[in-house]
Design an enzyme around this catalytic site. Structure first.
Site, PDB file in Angstrom:
ATOM      1  N   HIS A 126      -4.990  30.905 -27.483  1.00 24.23           N
ATOM      2  CA  HIS A 126      -5.463  29.523 -27.655  1.00 24.23           C
ATOM      3  C   HIS A 126      -6.973  29.551 -27.772  1.00 24.23           C
ATOM      4  O   HIS A 126      -7.638  30.455 -27.255  1.00 24.23           O
ATOM      5  CB  HIS A 126      -4.998  28.624 -26.505  1.00 24.23           C
ATOM      6  CG  HIS A 126      -3.597  28.135 -26.693  1.00 24.23           C
ATOM      7  ND1 HIS A 126      -3.293  26.979 -27.370  1.00 24.23           N
ATOM      8  CD2 HIS A 126      -2.421  28.686 -26.339  1.00 24.23           C
ATOM      9  CE1 HIS A 126      -1.986  26.816 -27.407  1.00 24.23           C
ATOM     10  NE2 HIS A 126      -1.416  27.850 -26.788  1.00 24.23           N
ATOM     11  N   HIS A 158       2.685  19.729 -29.830  1.00 15.37           N
ATOM     12  CA  HIS A 158       1.855  19.105 -28.787  1.00 15.37           C
ATOM     13  C   HIS A 158       0.743  18.254 -29.401  1.00 15.37           C
ATOM     14  O   HIS A 158       0.407  17.188 -28.891  1.00 15.37           O
ATOM     15  CB  HIS A 158       1.175  20.179 -27.923  1.00 15.37           C
ATOM     16  CG  HIS A 158       2.099  20.924 -27.015  1.00 15.37           C
ATOM     17  ND1 HIS A 158       2.742  20.324 -25.961  1.00 15.37           N
ATOM     18  CD2 HIS A 158       2.473  22.230 -26.986  1.00 15.37           C
ATOM     19  CE1 HIS A 158       3.480  21.237 -25.321  1.00 15.37           C
ATOM     20  NE2 HIS A 158       3.334  22.396 -25.926  1.00 15.37           N
ATOM     21  N   HIS A 165      -0.457  35.910 -28.273  1.00 18.52           N
ATOM     22  CA  HIS A 165      -0.513  34.484 -28.611  1.00 18.52           C
ATOM     23  C   HIS A 165      -1.773  33.917 -27.960  1.00 18.52           C
ATOM     24  O   HIS A 165      -1.902  33.939 -26.737  1.00 18.52           O
ATOM     25  CB  HIS A 165       0.749  33.804 -28.063  1.00 18.52           C
ATOM     26  CG  HIS A 165       0.795  32.308 -28.173  1.00 18.52           C
ATOM     27  ND1 HIS A 165       1.551  31.651 -29.132  1.00 18.52           N
ATOM     28  CD2 HIS A 165       0.211  31.328 -27.439  1.00 18.52           C
ATOM     29  CE1 HIS A 165       1.429  30.339 -28.977  1.00 18.52           C
ATOM     30  NE2 HIS A 165       0.622  30.109 -27.950  1.00 18.52           N
ATOM     31  N   TYR A 188      -3.234  24.860 -16.428  1.00 19.70           N
ATOM     32  CA  TYR A 188      -2.276  24.199 -17.322  1.00 19.70           C
ATOM     33  C   TYR A 188      -2.883  22.943 -17.931  1.00 19.70           C
ATOM     34  O   TYR A 188      -3.521  22.154 -17.226  1.00 19.70           O
ATOM     35  CB  TYR A 188      -1.049  23.748 -16.535  1.00 19.70           C
ATOM     36  CG  TYR A 188      -0.163  24.855 -16.093  1.00 19.70           C
ATOM     37  CD1 TYR A 188       0.955  25.220 -16.838  1.00 19.70           C
ATOM     38  CD2 TYR A 188      -0.436  25.549 -14.925  1.00 19.70           C
ATOM     39  CE1 TYR A 188       1.775  26.250 -16.420  1.00 19.70           C
ATOM     40  CE2 TYR A 188       0.379  26.576 -14.497  1.00 19.70           C
ATOM     41  CZ  TYR A 188       1.487  26.925 -15.255  1.00 19.70           C
ATOM     42  OH  TYR A 188       2.289  27.937 -14.845  1.00 19.70           O
ATOM     43  N   SER A 197      -1.965  31.068 -22.561  1.00 18.50           N
ATOM     44  CA  SER A 197      -1.649  29.636 -22.684  1.00 18.50           C
ATOM     45  C   SER A 197      -2.858  28.746 -22.474  1.00 18.50           C
ATOM     46  O   SER A 197      -2.971  27.683 -23.080  1.00 18.50           O
ATOM     47  CB  SER A 197      -0.592  29.239 -21.644  1.00 18.50           C
ATOM     48  OG  SER A 197       0.461  30.155 -21.632  1.00 18.50           O
ATOM     49  N   ARG A 236       5.951  24.344 -33.629  1.00 18.29           N
ATOM     50  CA  ARG A 236       6.388  24.323 -32.223  1.00 18.29           C
ATOM     51  C   ARG A 236       5.180  24.004 -31.339  1.00 18.29           C
ATOM     52  O   ARG A 236       5.066  22.912 -30.829  1.00 18.29           O
ATOM     53  CB  ARG A 236       7.038  25.667 -31.843  1.00 18.29           C
ATOM     54  CG  ARG A 236       7.816  25.604 -30.532  1.00 18.29           C
ATOM     55  CD  ARG A 236       6.952  25.745 -29.285  1.00 18.29           C
ATOM     56  NE  ARG A 236       6.178  26.987 -29.274  1.00 18.29           N
ATOM     57  CZ  ARG A 236       5.185  27.220 -28.422  1.00 18.29           C
ATOM     58  NH1 ARG A 236       4.833  26.306 -27.529  1.00 18.29           N
ATOM     59  NH2 ARG A 236       4.514  28.352 -28.472  1.00 18.29           N
ATOM     60  N   ASP A 237       4.221  24.936 -31.209  1.00 18.94           N
ATOM     61  CA  ASP A 237       3.043  24.672 -30.383  1.00 18.94           C
ATOM     62  C   ASP A 237       2.264  23.475 -30.950  1.00 18.94           C
ATOM     63  O   ASP A 237       1.731  22.642 -30.212  1.00 18.94           O
ATOM     64  CB  ASP A 237       2.154  25.931 -30.347  1.00 18.94           C
ATOM     65  CG  ASP A 237       1.345  26.048 -29.069  1.00 18.94           C
ATOM     66  OD1 ASP A 237       0.950  25.007 -28.523  1.00 18.94           O
ATOM     67  OD2 ASP A 237       1.094  27.186 -28.608  1.00 18.94           O
TER      68      ASP A 237
END
Lengths: 342, 342
Positions: free
Chosen positions: A198, A19, A196, A287, A169, A15-16
């Site tokens: 990054h 990207h 979660h 973002y 994120s 899923r991630d």
């Protein structure tokens, strides 16, 4: 070392990681990876467009394969593992959720911006009606104070989420910031708490260990670091580290190493590393979708795109406010012109 | 956040990073990178063969360019930064040290296995006579107990080292293990304490922050993660993280980002990532040079190379004991045959 502690891993590479390969997964790839992860004992495997169900679009990137076909392939490939889907209300719909559940998805992770949990209740309720496990997934968690984050997490708990995730994120949290946030949620909520990460600041593993130290129950990982930006906590490495710490995952380390090397690495167009782009996103705390816009604005106004991104981070600009990027660039250009003429 | 804390960074991409490009640095590359690092405010830049002065050999890998030419080029390219050299007694000699000092190297890092500090005194003494700053560099630090490590660090201090480094050569230390070791050295020694990480378990940054938390004064980094195994603490990322924590480095973040992207990334044959090989080295805690030997032995005896490496780690086998690799493989094969016939 051997303890009674147990961590439940959710693998997000399908899923991630979407990207990282511009949403080009094929049915064969997803079936092979999901089947192998299941054999390795990974209990949850998330499969969706990178931006969740319904993400395939010009705005978020078109998927090569309809994600429902990918979900179906993953469900067919696994014996024990549960297939999870991500849903961002506003991008994905209740209809998408119904379809995923009908295909056999067993967990719905309903994701909102950290200050907007109140868009989630309908989708969480529907997922529960469908018999799915539910997760409230609070994205860009670094943008909220620990107090605000706790308030939003309680909303998610109130809507019936079985687990609430702190989602870094932008890869912007520092370990002591992660620890403080997890600690509060563990103290003030009674549901499971997830984390979660990054790796934009090379802190995915550090933050993950800080979260576990404070009692996080569930951790997301991406095998071979296959996630947005600089990727997530690298799953096979996490399994090795937790094994060294005596923390149980139920996941087979050797099998994970082999899947990473033999099945996942060949899917990547180039290896995951911390580039200038991912580093500045983590440092600024913005973002990833802002990066290209900021680079364009920088060129137009003759300023440094990093200054734009850092200012956007300071102003806590969120998705949907992309016009601000050009405003900030124009302001920076004006300030720098004033400095020159003074 | 702003504190008075200051960390002195040593950039090792032009030494440890030499491993990652099979010692193929050219004079032009070293001059360009060293000059740019100097402009960015990096105070110490290490330049040597990956295995230190005199390392160019069939055993350790032949350098494309004589390292003395590389040292000379780096010295000429910098204004403020000091050029450091690594010397492992037994590989490098006092003559190499004399030559490097004559060319303008200002720091000698004398490296020994963590339990063999007693081979360092002559080289440290000579470096001091040459007017160089000196570092005692204790490699494979995870293999010694904190007590043993402290004893060896005191030897280095006694020989006159200005700084003693804990070196996690295999990337095998966990953050609490790093913290305990640094804490002891800070308590029991009066010289500066340094820390050198590897990222094989994705813990380079976590261990580095643990070391700083406990008072480490000096930290090694490799820009774009250009070091042996999965690389070191990524320097430009470290600068960003320390800046976020209010810890001073005197290094310009934007310039470091640009050097990483524009000068260093193009030198790499492939991006640095955590592969199956680097992960197993960190998990087993063994020398990287054991990997190929173990793979050969595994094939010969029909066992898994990972089982060999993990057993070598348990037995604390060190460089020079490569015969043990085949002994261990033979034992594992025998055990597995016994299991089958029982």
């Amino acid at each position: 070392m051997q303890t009674d502690k147990k961590i439940i891993i959710t693998e997000v590479a399908l899923r991630d990681g979407s990207h990282a390969i511009r949403h080009q997964y094929t049915v064969d790839q997803v079936a092979a990876v999901a089947g192998a992860l299941d054999q390795a004992g990974v209990p949850y495997i998330e499969v969706s467009h990178g931006d969740g169900l319904g993400g395939s679009s010009l705005q978020y990137g078109l998927s090569k394969t309809n994600e429902m076909e990918l979900i179906e392939a993953a469900v067919s490939a696994v014996d024990q593992a549960k297939i999870a889907v991500l849903l961002i209300p506003g991008i994905g719909t209740v209809r998408d959720l119904n379809e995923a559940a009908a295909l056999g998805a067993k967990m719905a992770r309903v994701a909102t911006h950290v200050t907007e949990a109140d868009v989630a209740p309908q989708h969480i309720a529907r997922a529960k009606e469908l018999g799915m496990e539910t997760v409230g997934f609070l994205m860009m968690s670094h943008m909220a104070s620990p107090e605000k984050l706790t308030e939003q997490a309680k909303l998610m708990e109130g809507y019936g989420a079985d687990t609430v995730y702190i989602v870094d994120s932008a890869g912007a949290l520092l370990p002591h910031e992660t620890a403080e946030r997890i600690r509060r949620l563990k103290n003030e909520l009674s549901v499971n708490i997830g984390f979660h990460a990054h790796n934009n600041l090379s802190l995915a593993m550090a933050n993950t260990l800080a979260a576990i130290q404070e009692g996080a129950d569930r951790i997301d990982g991406s095998i071979r670091c296959l996630g947005a930006g600089a990727g997530n906590t690298q799953t096979e490495v996490l399994v090795a580290v937790l094994d060294r710490m005596g923390i149980q995952t139920g996941v087979d380390l050797y099998k994970m190493m082999d899947i990473a090397e033999d099945l996942v690495a060949p899917i990547l167009e180039k290896p995951q590393e911390i580039t200038k782009g991912s580093l500045v996103l983590g440092y600024a705390g913005v973002y990833s979708s802002f990066l290209l816009h900021a680079q364009r604005a920088a060129q137009q106004f003759g300023v440094d795109s990093r200054d734009i991104l850092i200012e956007l981070g300071k102003q806590k600009v969120v998705g949907g406010q992309e016009d601000m990027i050009f405003d900030v660039a124009a302001d920076l250009a004006k300030q720098s012109a004033n400095l020159v003429t003074k």
